[in-house]
Design a protein around this motif. Structure first.
Motif, PDB file in Angstrom:
ATOM      1  N   PRO A  85       0.810  -1.221   0.000  1.00  0.00           N
ATOM      2  CA  PRO A  85       0.000   0.000   0.000  1.00  0.00           C
ATOM      3  C   PRO A  85       0.840   1.267   0.000  1.00  0.00           C
ATOM      4  O   PRO A  85       0.347   2.340  -0.382  1.00  0.00           O
ATOM      5  N   GLU A  86       2.110   1.141   0.399  1.00  0.00           N
ATOM      6  CA  GLU A  86       2.986   2.316   0.402  1.00  0.00           C
ATOM      7  C   GLU A  86       3.291   2.813  -1.002  1.00  0.00           C
ATOM      8  O   GLU A  86       3.802   3.930  -1.175  1.00  0.00           O
ATOM      9  N   ASP A  87       2.959   2.005  -2.021  1.00  0.00           N
ATOM     10  CA  ASP A  87       3.178   2.424  -3.412  1.00  0.00           C
ATOM     11  C   ASP A  87       2.065   3.320  -3.945  1.00  0.00           C
ATOM     12  O   ASP A  87       2.114   3.732  -5.107  1.00  0.00           O
ATOM     13  N   GLU A  88       1.084   3.617  -3.128  1.00  0.00           N
ATOM     14  CA  GLU A  88      -0.047   4.426  -3.587  1.00  0.00           C
ATOM     15  C   GLU A  88       0.441   5.751  -4.178  1.00  0.00           C
ATOM     16  O   GLU A  88       1.201   6.476  -3.541  1.00  0.00           O
ATOM     17  N   PRO A  89       0.005   6.072  -5.399  1.00  0.00           N
ATOM     18  CA  PRO A  89       0.434   7.327  -6.025  1.00  0.00           C
ATOM     19  C   PRO A  89      -0.253   8.528  -5.381  1.00  0.00           C
ATOM     20  O   PRO A  89      -1.342   8.405  -4.814  1.00  0.00           O
ATOM     21  N   SER A  90       0.376   9.653  -5.479  1.00  0.00           N
ATOM     22  CA  SER A  90      -0.232  10.876  -4.969  1.00  0.00           C
ATOM     23  C   SER A  90      -1.348  11.321  -5.907  1.00  0.00           C
ATOM     24  O   SER A  90      -1.421  10.886  -7.051  1.00  0.00           O
ATOM     25  N   GLY A  91      -2.197  12.166  -5.427  1.00  0.00           N
ATOM     26  CA  GLY A  91      -3.271  12.689  -6.268  1.00  0.00           C
ATOM     27  C   GLY A  91      -4.647  12.228  -5.867  1.00  0.00           C
ATOM     28  O   GLY A  91      -5.653  12.827  -6.244  1.00  0.00           O
ATOM     29  N   PHE A 149      -6.457   6.878  -6.711  1.00  0.00           N
ATOM     30  CA  PHE A 149      -6.511   5.471  -6.322  1.00  0.00           C
ATOM     31  C   PHE A 149      -6.150   5.350  -4.847  1.00  0.00           C
ATOM     32  O   PHE A 149      -5.288   6.077  -4.358  1.00  0.00           O
ATOM     33  N   GLN A 150      -6.788   4.407  -4.185  1.00  0.00           N
ATOM     34  CA  GLN A 150      -6.451   4.133  -2.792  1.00  0.00           C
ATOM     35  C   GLN A 150      -5.969   2.698  -2.686  1.00  0.00           C
ATOM     36  O   GLN A 150      -6.721   1.765  -2.971  1.00  0.00           O
ATOM     37  N   PHE A 151      -4.698   2.524  -2.305  1.00  0.00           N
ATOM     38  CA  PHE A 151      -4.095   1.207  -2.192  1.00  0.00           C
ATOM     39  C   PHE A 151      -4.400   0.633  -0.803  1.00  0.00           C
ATOM     40  O   PHE A 151      -4.200   1.299   0.215  1.00  0.00           O
ATOM     41  N   VAL A 152      -4.885  -0.624  -0.785  1.00  0.00           N
ATOM     42  CA  VAL A 152      -5.301  -1.255   0.466  1.00  0.00           C
ATOM     43  C   VAL A 152      -4.711  -2.658   0.543  1.00  0.00           C
ATOM     44  O   VAL A 152      -4.753  -3.412  -0.433  1.00  0.00           O
ATOM     45  N   ASN A 153      -4.186  -3.015   1.705  1.00  0.00           N
ATOM     46  CA  ASN A 153      -3.615  -4.340   1.927  1.00  0.00           C
ATOM     47  C   ASN A 153      -4.649  -5.215   2.627  1.00  0.00           C
ATOM     48  O   ASN A 153      -4.985  -4.979   3.781  1.00  0.00           O
ATOM     49  N   GLY A 154      -5.179  -6.190   1.906  1.00  0.00           N
ATOM     50  CA  GLY A 154      -6.132  -7.124   2.497  1.00  0.00           C
ATOM     51  C   GLY A 154      -7.533  -6.962   1.955  1.00  0.00           C
ATOM     52  O   GLY A 154      -8.057  -5.849   1.864  1.00  0.00           O
ATOM     53  N   LEU A 155      -8.145  -8.084   1.602  1.00  0.00           N
ATOM     54  CA  LEU A 155      -9.484  -8.064   1.010  1.00  0.00           C
ATOM     55  C   LEU A 155     -10.520  -7.526   1.988  1.00  0.00           C
ATOM     56  O   LEU A 155     -11.395  -6.749   1.602  1.00  0.00           O
ATOM     57  N   ASP A 156     -10.425  -7.918   3.253  1.00  0.00           N
ATOM     58  CA  ASP A 156     -11.402  -7.465   4.243  1.00  0.00           C
ATOM     59  C   ASP A 156     -11.407  -5.940   4.338  1.00  0.00           C
ATOM     60  O   ASP A 156     -12.472  -5.308   4.339  1.00  0.00           O
ATOM     61  N   ALA A 157     -10.212  -5.365   4.425  1.00  0.00           N
ATOM     62  CA  ALA A 157     -10.113  -3.910   4.552  1.00  0.00           C
ATOM     63  C   ALA A 157     -10.617  -3.214   3.292  1.00  0.00           C
ATOM     64  O   ALA A 157     -11.311  -2.190   3.372  1.00  0.00           O
TER      65      ALA A 157
END
Length: 210
Positions: A113-119, A122-130
Motif C-alpha cells: 500500500p505504500e506504493d499508492e500514487p499521490s493525487g 486510487f487508494q491502495f489497500v492491503n487485504g481483502l477485508d479492509a
C-alpha cells in the motif's frame, strides 16, 4: 424457500457485484497479458462489444457500445458506488494513465500500500477485508464493483460476492487466464437474466453460497 418479498428486499440492498467478459473456452485474457496488453494476445476480441466493433492495442479505440451493450454498461455504471480492483489489473492497464477511470472511489488490493500514487485517484489497500469494508462505506446504498479475475475469485471464495455477470464472446483464445480456475464447485449460481447482442451474450447470476 425465498419469497418475492425476499427477492425485492435483496434487490434494494447494497451488493458486491462483478462482471467479466470471457471467451467461449473460458479465458478472460489471451496469452502474454501484461502492461500495455492487459487482455493478452488476441484478447481485444473479447471487448469488441465495449467499443461497438473491432479495435486493437495498436490503435486507440474510436467506437462505443451500442444497443443492449450500451444499456448494460450504463446501468452497471449507475449502480456502482465504489470499485475494488487488483494490483495486476492496475499495472496491466498502465494505471489508466494515472487517472481513475471510474467516477467513484477505486480501491486497489495490494501487498504494498505504500506504493499508492499521490493525487487521490486510487487508494491502495492491503487485504481483502479492509478493501471491501472501505469500499462498502464509500458506496453507501450503491453497489461495490469487483474488477479483475484474481480479485473476483478471491471474493467468490470468501462467500461475499452477491451477483456475477459473465459476458461470453464468440471467441476461442486457446490459452491465457481462466476466470473459474480454482473456484470451488460448492459455488451455487441462480440465473437472473440473459441478453444478447451481435458481439456477446450477457449472463447474470445471483450467488447463493451463503
Amino acid at each position: 424457500m425465498r419469497t418475492t418479498t425476499d427477492v425485492n428486499r435483496e434487490e434494494q440492498m447494497s451488493k458486491v457485484v462483478a462482471q467479466m467478459t470471457v471467451s467461449l473456452d473460458g479465458y478472460f485474457t489471451g496469452p502474454n497479458d501484461g502492461p500495455g496488453r492487459g487482455l493478452g494476445d488476441g484478447g481485444e476480441r473479447l471487448h469488441y462489444w465495449v467499443f461497438g466493433g473491432p479495435w486493437s492495442y495498436a490503435q486507440e479505440p474510436k467506437g462505443e457500445a451500442t444497443g443492449v451493450d450500451k444499456q448494460l454498461l450504463e446501468e452497471s455504471s449507475a449502480r456502482i458506488g465504489a470499485v475494488v480492483g487488483g494490483r495486476w489489473t492496475y499495472e496491466s492497464a498502465g494505471a489508466w494513465g494515472g487517472r481513475n477511470p471510474w467516477p467513484v472511489p477505486f480501491y486497489i488490493l495490494t501487498h504494498r500500500p505504500e506504493d499508492e500514487p499521490s493525487g487521490g485517484g486510487f487508494q491502495f489497500v492491503n487485504g481483502l477485508d479492509a478493501a471491501l469494508a472501505q469500499a462498502k462505506e464509500a458506496a453507501g446504498q450503491k453497489d461495490v464493483g469487483i474488477m479483475g479475475g484474481d480479485v473476483i475469485r478471491q471474493v467468490l471464495a470468501s462467500g461475499r460476492l452477491d451477483e456475477l455477470g459473465v459476458s461470453v464472446a464468440p471467441v476461442i483464445l486457446g490459452g491465457g487466464k481462466r476466470l473459474f480456475d480454482g473456484v470451488s464447485p460448492d459455488v451455487v449460481l441462480e440465473q437472473i437474466d440473459t441478453v444478447q447482442s451481435p458481439w456477446v451474450t450477457h449472463l447474470r447470476y445471483r450467488v447463493l453460497n451463503r
